[in-house]
Design an enzyme around this catalytic site. Structure first.
Site, PDB file in Angstrom:
ATOM      1  N   HIS A 126       7.521  -1.219  -2.204  1.00  0.00           N
ATOM      2  CA  HIS A 126       7.359  -0.958  -0.776  1.00  0.00           C
ATOM      3  C   HIS A 126       5.949  -1.406  -0.384  1.00  0.00           C
ATOM      4  O   HIS A 126       4.966  -0.902  -0.915  1.00  0.00           O
ATOM      5  CB  HIS A 126       7.559   0.535  -0.506  1.00  0.00           C
ATOM      6  CG  HIS A 126       7.475   0.889   0.945  1.00  0.00           C
ATOM      7  ND1 HIS A 126       8.460   0.551   1.833  1.00  0.00           N
ATOM      8  CD2 HIS A 126       6.528   1.531   1.667  1.00  0.00           C
ATOM      9  CE1 HIS A 126       8.122   0.984   3.041  1.00  0.00           C
ATOM     10  NE2 HIS A 126       6.942   1.573   2.965  1.00  0.00           N
ATOM     11  N   HIS A 142       6.157   0.308  10.720  1.00  0.00           N
ATOM     12  CA  HIS A 142       6.222   1.781  10.741  1.00  0.00           C
ATOM     13  C   HIS A 142       4.929   2.533  10.445  1.00  0.00           C
ATOM     14  O   HIS A 142       4.963   3.763  10.260  1.00  0.00           O
ATOM     15  CB  HIS A 142       7.364   2.288   9.846  1.00  0.00           C
ATOM     16  CG  HIS A 142       7.173   2.034   8.378  1.00  0.00           C
ATOM     17  ND1 HIS A 142       7.868   1.060   7.708  1.00  0.00           N
ATOM     18  CD2 HIS A 142       6.380   2.610   7.463  1.00  0.00           C
ATOM     19  CE1 HIS A 142       7.521   1.058   6.435  1.00  0.00           C
ATOM     20  NE2 HIS A 142       6.614   1.991   6.255  1.00  0.00           N
ATOM     21  N   ASP A 201      11.094   4.245   4.546  1.00  0.00           N
ATOM     22  CA  ASP A 201       9.861   5.018   4.751  1.00  0.00           C
ATOM     23  C   ASP A 201       9.592   5.305   6.218  1.00  0.00           C
ATOM     24  O   ASP A 201       8.461   5.524   6.605  1.00  0.00           O
ATOM     25  CB  ASP A 201       8.693   4.218   4.134  1.00  0.00           C
ATOM     26  CG  ASP A 201       7.404   5.023   4.098  1.00  0.00           C
ATOM     27  OD1 ASP A 201       7.492   6.245   3.942  1.00  0.00           O
ATOM     28  OD2 ASP A 201       6.318   4.421   4.233  1.00  0.00           O
ATOM     29  N   ASP A 204       3.626  -1.710   2.820  1.00  0.00           N
ATOM     30  CA  ASP A 204       3.397  -1.493   4.244  1.00  0.00           C
ATOM     31  C   ASP A 204       2.710  -2.725   4.810  1.00  0.00           C
ATOM     32  O   ASP A 204       1.684  -3.163   4.295  1.00  0.00           O
ATOM     33  CB  ASP A 204       2.553  -0.235   4.440  1.00  0.00           C
ATOM     34  CG  ASP A 204       3.360   1.018   4.098  1.00  0.00           C
ATOM     35  OD1 ASP A 204       4.551   1.049   4.433  1.00  0.00           O
ATOM     36  OD2 ASP A 204       2.805   1.941   3.484  1.00  0.00           O
TER      37      ASP A 204
HETATM   38 ZN   LIG Z   1       5.779   2.567   4.429  1.00  0.00          ZN
END
Ligand SMILES: [Zn+2]
Length: 1059
Positions: free
Chosen positions: A261, A585, A373, A263
């Site tokens: 993951h 996000h 997430d 970001d």
């Molecule tokens: Zn995230």
């Protein structure tokens, strides 16, 4: 020989010390200490780079000697190292690793290519080794590598805590730089025994198999003589016989999928994310060569695009391994966006640009929406997914809810009834490490036991990237078919979901409506400027695409080819992608560091400037012929006719107070604005007649008036009458039609301030206890006074003190013909952990309130009967919220806010938060926003709440035109005959200059038949999905200007209209 009795705790400790002695007591005599029988240091030279430079720039730098123990920094700086590696001659045939620990992230470059990421931080080892060779050959004895060290950890560089603002002066020490021989047999035994220890600890306490694992590992220790390789082989056989005991048929299958993951920005900037992707993905790609079964799922088209631009060799490898099914594009969106705040069209564009990217680059249409997430999931997502080629959804975030979600695999039914197969990996995590306890949690935590046999297991360091490492893969391989633990299989999300669809789907339960996230509700409000830019940007794109489409159609039919209008498709796509990136996000929700927020604002500014220029150009292209006088036109970007007051500029006359008073023969100071009342058709334009402006005729029926009384000021027009006291409080609001008082207790428009100190996640959270700290804002800096008293607009102004450093200046405005009272608000905000809201207690009783959402609305309770109700103490809305009882209601409209609460009869719009982490200066400064109160009879649907909220958000555009094409004025270019249908998007088709896209949805929640009409004569029309894949069957039309269609509640339909 008789066996000895065993004490479980002592035996487990013995195994632990043998394979992984944290404190180093047994390094001299345990197996871990024998992993690297020999090591030698590496000769290093160092170059401090100027920022994030390219490889070519880096190797051209000046390199100076450096050594282990040297310290590098500061935070975010980049240091390059040249490693001259000499493998000792007697290491021939051995497996050799580079061991590198710079307490930071780093990238290994070999022969000019990025090969593998490295990552470490002071208290955790993540990946500090790089395999130089599996079997050292003579021609490998001399090697040169470069290492690009990024002075940040996986989670940035927070001061004392990861989510605190970064410590910009952090230093990073190089603690290891050596090469070492690896003993592969020792490595194997370590992994065997680690998994056996895990089984001994985490299988059910009373299970035979747990004891078997423990005793087998214990015996392996008895067998092994440190430094005697023959004993290792015997121990390995012992381990193999343990793992050879397979599972029974009823065992669950766990589908292990590698993941990282990343970001797209969070505690680090967008620029660093590009390097994070390169580090993480190159590492996984390298593993694919060693492990042909190893799979890795990867979302976010934007990140692929970054690799394509900046790391072509990595991108080539991605293409290779996508084709082999090991590198798996998932999600289908441009980024993993916020799941609450983007508009319906923004969601559509996430899928449109995402899926089209994956198709174009990899010939893949993603089948799973991937949002592991994100902070809550809006109820129209199932329909949007489904119309974007996706029938499955994967997240795990709902495991953070306070109320335990009752399913892990279920059918999620959206607002319109569309269902998508949904799976929450029961490990409640997307960054697992391949350990036995995680596998057992996946099995045991599953809420749908007995219904399903297939569960997803996502492993690999995440959030800041990192991804899986070989150690994780090796552990999972041991659990492939071992009695006692689930069957672990390297798999893909598609393979797993297909099995569920085939065999288990009918047994699954259903969840209807939004997936409300019971934490992080502060993300509806934090970073107010970003939210505002998001809303304003959505309106800009809407208008720009409509008017550009109109320009394309009207120009191509009427002009010479040489000066024909060119639809700015490339610009619009580029701007959309930048805009969609900011919906990531942690950006749109406001949970990023200051540097990210600054970058986001720069992107928004670029979008606004470019977009406004294109918009102006397109308006001129449509309406201007350059042959007549200068006139003002008003353009309506919405699908219904509107009669509204517009501003047509300011009076050029000198505006000294003395002259103004004389001219206006009144005591009321004037704002100098020139106003006009104008009626504009749906998606069309009209000339603004200034005669109905400031010097309005006396007999006009729609006059607005304002009267100052002793304690209050009364504003009224044909529809409503509002009484405002000296602090700007609305003490009364009445509808003229029935005289009904809308405000309860004389306290409308009351600003309230709360103490907002979340227990954790400062920028994200607002806790229920903030509600106990309510304080009214009542101190006046300047009492309410009349500032505009024209017959088209009346306006009063008030200035309130929040604290010594913060204040609110508000203009309360009532326009002629407006059914709502508008509050134009400016706040100077310099607070610490305060939350500002404005509240309206209304004379209305209902146990549910209604909130605007993408392509529809959601109802939520106004009470706290159950814990599920109670946690909705702060909810997300878009342009409006409404509280209605039979035949009466009140709506609060807004132009850039998203947080709301309706508690009993009090409607509360959230305005500003002031968290200090991860952005220390979040929301500090000046803010501008508008909200409005709209009382109504009937239902909110019939009363036009949805349309009025759209009007507030998308004001008529007034533009001076040099010689207007009269024939194009007062023409409704697109309209619909049914009030409940909203024509939401008009754009050029992605695939053809000769076709346009019309997207329209049912907004009331009712079945209907509608006819959409355009004044542009077309040749044929087809339905298409949101990716603009066309249904081959033509829609039959009675003429070539209208489309008659059936709608079910909240259905979104897209049409491709060809000319
Ligand atoms: Zn995230």
């Amino acid at each position: 020989m008789a066996s000895y009795m065993k004490d479980k705790a002592g035996t487990l400790k013995r195994i632990e010390n043998f394979i992984h002695d944290k404190h180093g007591f047994y390094d001299c005599c345990n197996l871990r200490g024998r992993l690297h029988p020999k090591r030698v240091p590496v000769i290093i030279r160092h170059h401090a780079a100027v920022g994030r430079v390219t490889y070519d720039e880096a190797i051209a730098g000046q390199y100076k000697p450096a050594s282990v123990g040297d310290i590098f920094g500061p935070t975010w700086s980049t240091h390059w190292f040249k490693l001259d590696i000499t493998i000792p001659k007697d290491w021939e045939g051995k497996e050799i690793w580079l061991l590198w620990n710079s307490q930071s992230e780093a990238m290994v470059w070999k022969d000019g290519k990025p090969i593998q990421g490295l990552s470490a931080c002071p208290d955790d080892y993540l990946r500090t080794d790089f395999i130089l060779t599996r079997s050292a050959a003579k021609n490998e004895f001399k090697q040169t590598l470069y290492i690009e060290m990024a002075c940040n950890g996986l989670f940035g560089a927070g001061l004392r805590h990861i989510i605190r603002p970064p410590d910009l002066h952090k230093k990073f020490a190089l603690t290891q730089a050596e090469i070492a021989i690896v003993d592969p047999m020792v490595y194997d035994l370590l992994v065997d025994m680690e998994v056996m220890l895990g089984l001994a600890k985490h299988l059910p306490e009373q299970s035979h198999r747990a004891y078997e694992a423990m005793l087998a590992a214990n015996e392996m220790i008895n067998i092994i003589e440190i430094g005697e390789p023959k004993t290792y082989e015997r121990a390995k056989e012992k381990g193999a016989s343990f793992f050879a005991k397979g599972n029974g048929d009823s065992q669950i299958t766990i589908h292990a999928v590698g993941h990282s993951h990343i970001d797209s920005a969070w505690l680090w900037s967008y620029a660093e994310t590009k390097r994070k992707c390169a580090r993480s993905w190159s590492s996984s790609l390298l593993m694919m060569k060693d492990y042909p079964d190893f799979t890795f799922a990867c979302s976010q088209a934007q990140q692929y695009q970054w690799m394509k631009e900046d790391y072509p060799s990595i991108y080539d490898d991605i293409k290779t391994y996508v084709a082999r099914g090991q590198f798996i594009p998932v999600g289908g969106t441009w980024v993993e966006m916020d799941g609450n705040l983007p508009s319906g069209e923004s969601f559509v564009r996430q899928f449109l640009y995402g899926q089209r990217y994956f198709r174009q680059e990899f010939d893949v249409t993603c089948r799973e929406f991937w949002l592991p997430d994100t902070f809550g999931y809006a109820p129209q997502l199932p329909q949007i997914m489904s119309q974007s080629g996706i029938s499955r959804f994967i997240t795990q975030k709902m495991s953070w809810n306070k109320n335990k979600f009752p399913h892990h695999t279920f059918h999620w039914e959206g607002l319109d009834g569309t269902k998508v197969l949904t799976h929450f990996p029961p490990g409640d995590n997307y960054g697992m490490k391949g350990d036995v306890d995680e596998v057992m949690k996946t099995l045991n935590n599953c809420e749908d036991k007995g219904r399903i046999d297939n569960l997803l297991f996502l492993y690999g360091y995440g959030d800041g990237g990192g991804g899986p490492n070989p150690h994780m893969v090796e552990k999972l391989k041991r659990m492939h078919n071992t009695d006692g633990c689930p069957r672990v299989k390297f798999s893909s999300p598609d393979a797993m979901m297909s099995l569920i669809e085939e065999h288990e789907s009918p047994k699954l339960c259903k969840w209807v409506g939004e997936l409300y996230f019971e934490t992080h509700q502060g993300t509806y409000t934090t970073q107010s400027q970003i939210k505002r830019e998001n809303r304003k940007g959505e309106v800009l794109f809407h208008n720009l695409e409509f008017i550009s489409t109109l320009a394309l159609r009207t120009q191509s039919s009427s002009s010479l080819k040489s000066n024909a209008y060119v639809y700015p498709a490339d610009d619009i796509e580029r701007m959309w992608k930048l805009f969609l990136l900011n919906q990531f996000h942690d950006v749109l929700p406001g949970s990023s560091i200051n540097e990210v927020n600054n970058d986001a604002i720069v992107y928004y500014k670029e979008i606004q400037e470019k977009g406004q220029a294109l918009l102006n150009g397109a308006i001129s292209a449509v309406f201007q012929d350059g042959k007549g006088p200068l006139v003002n036109i008003a353009l309506n970007g919405l699908g219904w006719s509107r009669t509204e007051v517009v501003e047509v500029g300011r009076s050029d006359e000198p505006k000294t107070p003395k002259q103004k008073r004389k001219k206006m023969k009144t005591e009321v100071p004037q704002t100098g604005r020139k106003l006009a009342l104008v009626t504009v058709p749906a998606y069309g334009a009209a000339k603004v007649d200034e005669e109905t402006g400031t010097d309005v005729k006396e007999d006009i029926a729609c006059n607005a008036t304002v009267d100052k009384q002793t304690e209050s000021i009364v504003l009224q027009n044909r529809l409503i009458e509002a009484t405002v006291d000296k602090i700007g409080k609305v003490v009364s609001l009445k509808m003229k039609s029935n005289g009904r008082e809308c405000i309860d207790g004389g306290c409308g428009n009351q600003f309230v301030l709360y103490t907002d100190r979340p227990a954790s996640y400062d920028a994200w959270n607002v806790e229920h206890y903030h509600l106990e700290t309510r304080k009214e804002v009542f101190e006046v800096i300047e009492a309410a006074r009349i500032v505009e008293k024209s017959r088209l607009r009346v306006e009063i102004k008030v200035n309130l003190k929040i604290s010594d450093s913060s204040n609110i200046i508000q203009n309360i405005v009532l326009d002629a013909e407006s059914p709502y009272l508008r509050f134009n608000t400016e706040v100077a905000w310099h607070e610490d952990h305060k939350f500002l809201k404005v509240e309206f207690p209304v004379n209305c009783r209902s146990d549910v309130a209604t909130y605007d959402t993408q392509y529809g609305f959601v109802r939520r309770p106004t009470h706290a009967n159950t814990s599920w109700d109670w946690f909705k103490f702060e909810v997300c809305t878009h342009k409006w919220a409404d509280l209605s009882e039979y035949n009466f209601g009140v709506a609060i409209l807004n132009d850039c806010k998203y947080g709301f609460q309706t508690s009993e009869n009090v409607m509360r719009l959230s305005l500003l938060k002031s968290p200090k982490a991860p952005d220390e200066v979040a929301d500090m400064g000046n803010h501008t926003f508008t909200y409005a109160i709209l009382p109504h009879e009937n239902t909110f649907q019939d009363a036009g709440v949805i349309r009025n909220a759209a009007n507030l958000n998308n004001p008529l555009i007034v533009k001076p035109i040099n010689g207007v094409k009269e024939s194009l004025l007062n023409v409704p270019f697109f309209q619909v005959d049914t009030d409940s249908i909203i024509i939401d998007t008009i754009k050029k088709s992605e695939d053809s200059d000769n076709a346009i896209i019309i997207r329209a949805y049912e907004s009331f929640g009712g079945t209907c038949v509608a006819t959409i009409t355009t004044s542009l004569r077309f040749s044929c029309v087809h339905s298409c999905n949101m990716l603009e894949d066309v249904d081959p069957e033509e829609i039959r039309t009675p003429n070539k200007t209208s489309i008659a269609v059936d709608y079910k509640p909240f259905q979104v339909k897209t049409f491709k209209v060809k000319f």
